[in-house]
Write a protein that holds these residues in place. Structure first.
Motif, mmCIF file in Angstrom:
data_model
loop_
_atom_site.group_PDB
_atom_site.id
_atom_site.type_symbol
_atom_site.label_atom_id
_atom_site.label_comp_id
_atom_site.label_asym_id
_atom_site.label_seq_id
_atom_site.Cartn_x
_atom_site.Cartn_y
_atom_site.Cartn_z
ATOM 1 N N PRO A 55 0.802 -1.220 0.000
ATOM 2 C CA PRO A 55 0.000 0.000 0.000
ATOM 3 C C PRO A 55 0.845 1.287 0.000
ATOM 4 N N LEU A 56 2.185 1.136 -0.074
ATOM 5 C CA LEU A 56 3.076 2.291 0.148
ATOM 6 C C LEU A 56 2.837 3.454 -0.818
ATOM 7 N N GLN A 57 2.559 3.135 -2.077
ATOM 8 C CA GLN A 57 2.458 4.210 -3.079
ATOM 9 C C GLN A 57 1.011 4.506 -3.478
ATOM 10 N N LYS B 145 -8.342 4.800 -1.299
ATOM 11 C CA LYS B 145 -8.079 3.412 -1.708
ATOM 12 C C LYS B 145 -7.128 2.735 -0.707
ATOM 13 N N HIS B 146 -6.156 3.523 -0.204
ATOM 14 C CA HIS B 146 -5.176 2.989 0.727
ATOM 15 C C HIS B 146 -5.848 2.361 1.951
ATOM 16 N N ARG B 147 -6.919 3.033 2.440
ATOM 17 C CA ARG B 147 -7.620 2.520 3.635
ATOM 18 C C ARG B 147 -8.178 1.128 3.392
ATOM 19 N N TYR C 106 -6.993 -1.227 1.466
ATOM 20 C CA TYR C 106 -5.913 -2.217 1.572
ATOM 21 C C TYR C 106 -5.525 -2.448 3.023
ATOM 22 N N ARG C 107 -5.386 -1.359 3.787
ATOM 23 C CA ARG C 107 -4.944 -1.532 5.176
ATOM 24 C C ARG C 107 -5.985 -2.303 5.986
ATOM 25 N N LYS C 108 -7.272 -2.121 5.659
ATOM 26 C CA LYS C 108 -8.308 -2.873 6.380
ATOM 27 C C LYS C 108 -8.109 -4.373 6.202
ATOM 28 N N ALA D 142 9.420 10.384 2.012
ATOM 29 C CA ALA D 142 9.214 11.455 1.029
ATOM 30 C C ALA D 142 7.756 11.503 0.584
ATOM 31 N N ARG D 143 7.297 12.698 0.258
ATOM 32 C CA ARG D 143 5.950 12.887 -0.285
ATOM 33 C C ARG D 143 6.039 13.873 -1.446
ATOM 34 N N PHE D 144 4.979 13.910 -2.275
ATOM 35 C CA PHE D 144 4.938 14.803 -3.438
ATOM 36 C C PHE D 144 3.793 15.773 -3.262
ATOM 37 N N PRO E 121 -1.345 7.582 7.936
ATOM 38 C CA PRO E 121 -1.939 6.400 7.290
ATOM 39 C C PRO E 121 -0.923 5.364 6.829
ATOM 40 N N HIS E 122 0.283 5.785 6.464
ATOM 41 C CA HIS E 122 1.270 4.826 5.938
ATOM 42 C C HIS E 122 2.190 4.275 7.025
ATOM 43 N N ARG E 123 1.840 4.502 8.296
ATOM 44 C CA ARG E 123 2.690 3.965 9.365
ATOM 45 C C ARG E 123 2.951 2.490 9.092
ATOM 46 N N CYS E 124 4.164 2.049 9.384
ATOM 47 C CA CYS E 124 4.644 0.718 8.988
ATOM 48 C C CYS E 124 3.661 -0.413 9.291
ATOM 49 N N LEU E 125 3.296 -1.133 8.251
ATOM 50 C CA LEU E 125 2.427 -2.305 8.412
ATOM 51 C C LEU E 125 3.159 -3.423 9.162
ATOM 52 N N ALA F 142 19.158 -3.329 8.743
ATOM 53 C CA ALA F 142 19.770 -2.051 9.116
ATOM 54 C C ALA F 142 19.573 -1.766 10.604
ATOM 55 N N SER F 143 18.363 -2.057 11.100
ATOM 56 C CA SER F 143 18.103 -1.809 12.523
ATOM 57 C C SER F 143 19.034 -2.665 13.377
ATOM 58 N N LEU F 144 19.206 -3.926 12.969
ATOM 59 C CA LEU F 144 20.100 -4.809 13.728
ATOM 60 C C LEU F 144 21.539 -4.279 13.691
HETATM 61 C C1 HEM Z 1 12.740 -2.030 12.000
HETATM 62 C C2 HEM Z 1 12.269 -2.320 10.806
HETATM 63 C C3 HEM Z 1 11.365 -1.402 10.032
HETATM 64 C C4 HEM Z 1 11.346 -0.036 10.004
HETATM 65 C C5 HEM Z 1 12.248 0.935 10.766
HETATM 66 C C6 HEM Z 1 10.289 0.344 9.086
HETATM 67 C C7 HEM Z 1 9.946 1.642 8.785
HETATM 68 C C8 HEM Z 1 8.893 2.000 7.974
HETATM 69 C C9 HEM Z 1 8.500 3.359 7.706
HETATM 70 C C10 HEM Z 1 9.218 4.596 8.229
HETATM 71 C C11 HEM Z 1 7.406 3.321 6.911
HETATM 72 C C12 HEM Z 1 6.607 4.519 6.407
HETATM 73 C C13 HEM Z 1 6.969 4.894 4.995
HETATM 74 C C14 HEM Z 1 6.237 6.119 4.520
HETATM 75 O O1 HEM Z 1 5.505 6.746 5.279
HETATM 76 O O2 HEM Z 1 6.429 6.494 3.353
HETATM 77 C C15 HEM Z 1 7.111 1.928 6.652
HETATM 78 C C16 HEM Z 1 6.073 1.475 5.868
HETATM 79 C C17 HEM Z 1 5.860 0.139 5.582
HETATM 80 N N1 HEM Z 1 6.530 -0.947 6.094
HETATM 81 FE FE1 HEM Z 1 8.022 -0.880 7.428
HETATM 82 N N2 HEM Z 1 9.698 -0.794 8.595
HETATM 83 C C18 HEM Z 1 10.314 -1.875 9.161
HETATM 84 C C19 HEM Z 1 10.015 -3.203 8.950
HETATM 85 C C20 HEM Z 1 9.017 -3.685 8.140
HETATM 86 C C21 HEM Z 1 8.700 -5.079 7.933
HETATM 87 C C22 HEM Z 1 9.381 -6.269 8.615
HETATM 88 C C23 HEM Z 1 7.701 -5.130 7.017
HETATM 89 C C24 HEM Z 1 7.081 -6.395 6.480
HETATM 90 C C25 HEM Z 1 5.865 -6.715 6.592
HETATM 91 C C26 HEM Z 1 7.356 -3.764 6.676
HETATM 92 C C27 HEM Z 1 6.362 -3.386 5.807
HETATM 93 C C28 HEM Z 1 5.986 -2.087 5.559
HETATM 94 C C29 HEM Z 1 4.903 -1.740 4.658
HETATM 95 C C30 HEM Z 1 4.035 -2.704 3.869
HETATM 96 C C31 HEM Z 1 4.823 -0.342 4.670
HETATM 97 C C32 HEM Z 1 3.858 0.528 3.880
HETATM 98 C C33 HEM Z 1 2.643 0.816 4.745
HETATM 99 C C34 HEM Z 1 1.647 1.692 4.038
HETATM 100 O O3 HEM Z 1 1.990 2.349 3.058
HETATM 101 O O4 HEM Z 1 0.490 1.713 4.483
HETATM 102 N N3 HEM Z 1 8.177 -2.920 7.361
HETATM 103 N N4 HEM Z 1 8.024 1.148 7.330
#
Ligand code: HEM
Length: 385
Positions: free
Chosen positions: A65-67, A72-74, A76-78, A275-277, A331-335, A231-233
């Motif tokens: 759902p990142l882009q 529509k994004h909602r 997918y997240r649901k 980044a955003r546009f 809304p795009h907080r990491c899934l 990278a986090s590790l």
């Molecule tokens: C420590 C590890 C991780 C960090 C620091 C991290 C960080 C982030 C950040 C900052 C975003 C937001 C991007 C944006 O707003 O443009 C994001 C989105 C996302 N991350 Fe992570 N992530 C991590 C691990 C993971 C893992 C393991 C997955 C696998 C399922 C994942 C899947 C996603 C997805 C699918 C999105 C997009 C969510 C959306 O657009 O609604 N991430 N992540």
């Protein structure tokens, strides 16, 4: 942003950047460093969109759902959120622990190891293979696809926009589509207890994911879920190797590990920026932005902004509350945040249970990659050797 000194210790540079407010960068758009400005960027998707031209990613369609922007994004997240909930991810605790133990067991008796090659590169990919129900001997194929897509320049030796790198990116993208096409077809024919089978069976309010949706989601996982954890590790282990007192506190009291993971995510902010546009002419943080311009927010700067939290320069494993935005915001907080947390906690727990004592060799200068702060190598001398 590619300056090695900045990448090694961005926390020292952030205060000076924040003092300057929103920074116009000419053709490269606008850079935000203050927590409040970055919050405004990430919570206004109508003005600051996540949709970008797919020519930039080399993919055929946007990554889901990142882009994709709301509304529509909602939808997918649901569908996706329940599949990545803390409860669902807890079911992975046993298998992920086994993977971490196996990797640690293989190196615990050595004098010196490269944490990157021997642990952090492998572990998240192995977790992902397990999540997909694929055998671990797919690892080399997987790592090759990931690197060809994320950093083709490291394979071709040419800049990212050089024709060889662009060609490799495109070739890798087709190979990834083909690979996951086959995985989806297999799961459709014989469903199992894996994430792709769950994608296929999940229905929310009458909506289901299409074949292409699933393909695009799997693609994004390869991009978003592997290097971020590696990278986090890297950042965490380097930090702990360089701060023996903090490392000793985790060894003495493993109950501190979840708090340490949060604090090191905050302090190190391995995903450096989002980044955003701009969808129209606007302004942010007092800086004018033209329609189509890119606005970038530095997450690590927001996470060390004195306006957002007390004593931001102090690393404290018992910080509570710890409302960092290392996983983004809005809304795009990491899934995958619950999966990522589980992986990081298990990795630190299993490593320190077997290898409580380690250090970087004298004279080692860490070389970080940009955008996602991973290390190219992290030599560790084990057991006080
Ligand atoms: C420590 C590890 C991780 C960090 C620091 C991290 C960080 C982030 C950040 C900052 C975003 C937001 C991007 C944006 O707003 O443009 C994001 C989105 C996302 N991350 Fe992570 N992530 C991590 C691990 C993971 C893992 C393991 C997955 C696998 C399922 C994942 C899947 C996603 C997805 C699918 C999105 C997009 C969510 C959306 O657009 O609604 N991430 N992540």
């Amino acid at each position: 942003m590619e300056n090695p000194a900045f990448l090694a210790a961005p926390q020292a540079i952030f205060p000076g950047l924040r003092a300057r407010g929103a920074l116009p960068l000419g053709d490269r758009g606008v850079l935000l460093t203050r927590g409040a400005d970055i919050a405004a960027l990430l919570t206004n998707p109508e003005v600051f969109s996540s949709g970008m031209a797919t020519t930039q990613t080399g993919t055929e369609r946007p990554l889901i759902p990142l882009q994709i922007d709301p509304p529509k994004h909602r939808e997918y997240r649901k569908i996706l959120d329940p599949l990545f909930s803390p409860q669902r991810m807890k079911e992975m605790d046993g298998p992920i622990t086994q993977l971490a133990r196996r990797l640690v067991d293989a190196i615990a008796a050595e004098d010196e190891v490269d944490f990157v090659q021997q642990f952090s590169l492998r572990f998240p990919s192995q977790v992902f293979l397990t999540l997909l129900g694929l055998p671990l001997d797919e690892l080399p194929t997987f790592l090759e696809m990931k690197d060809g897509f994320i950093r083709p320049e490291s394979i071709t030796g040419q800049p990212r926009d050089h024709e060889d790198s662009v060609a490799l990116l495109k070739k890798t993208a087709s190979a990834v589509y083909e690979y996951f096409d086959a995985v989806i077809a297999d799961r459709r024919a014989a469903p199992g207890d894996d994430i792709v089978s769950r994608f296929l069976e999940t229905e929310v309010e009458g909506a289901r994911l299409s074949h292409e949706d699933i393909l695009d989601i799997c693609f994004l996982f390869l991009v978003a879920g592997l290097d971020t954890v590696s990278a986090s590790l890297d950042c965490m282990m380097l930090h702990l190797a360089q701060h023996p007192d903090r490392r000793a506190s985790l060894v003495a009291d493993p109950a501190l590990i979840p708090g340490a993971v949060e604090e090191l995510l905050r302090w190190e902010s391995p995903v450096m920026m989002v980044a955003r546009f701009a969808t129209r002419d606007t302004e942010i943080g007092g800086c004018p932005v033209r329609k189509g311009q890119v606005v970038t927010g530095l997450l690590g700067s927001a996470n060390t902004d004195e306006q957002e939290l007390p004593d931001p320069g102090v690393v404290r494993f018992d910080r509570d509350p710890n409302r960092h935005i290392a996983f983004g915001r809005g809304p795009h907080r990491c899934l995958g945040s619950h999966l990522a947390r589980l992986e990081l906690r298990i990795a630190l727990r299993e490593w320190h249970a077997r290898i409580p004592d380690y250090r970087v060799p004298d004279g080692f200068e860490p070389g970080f990659t940009t955008t996602i702060r991973s290390l190219t190598t992290l030599p560790l001398r084990l057991g006080g050797r």
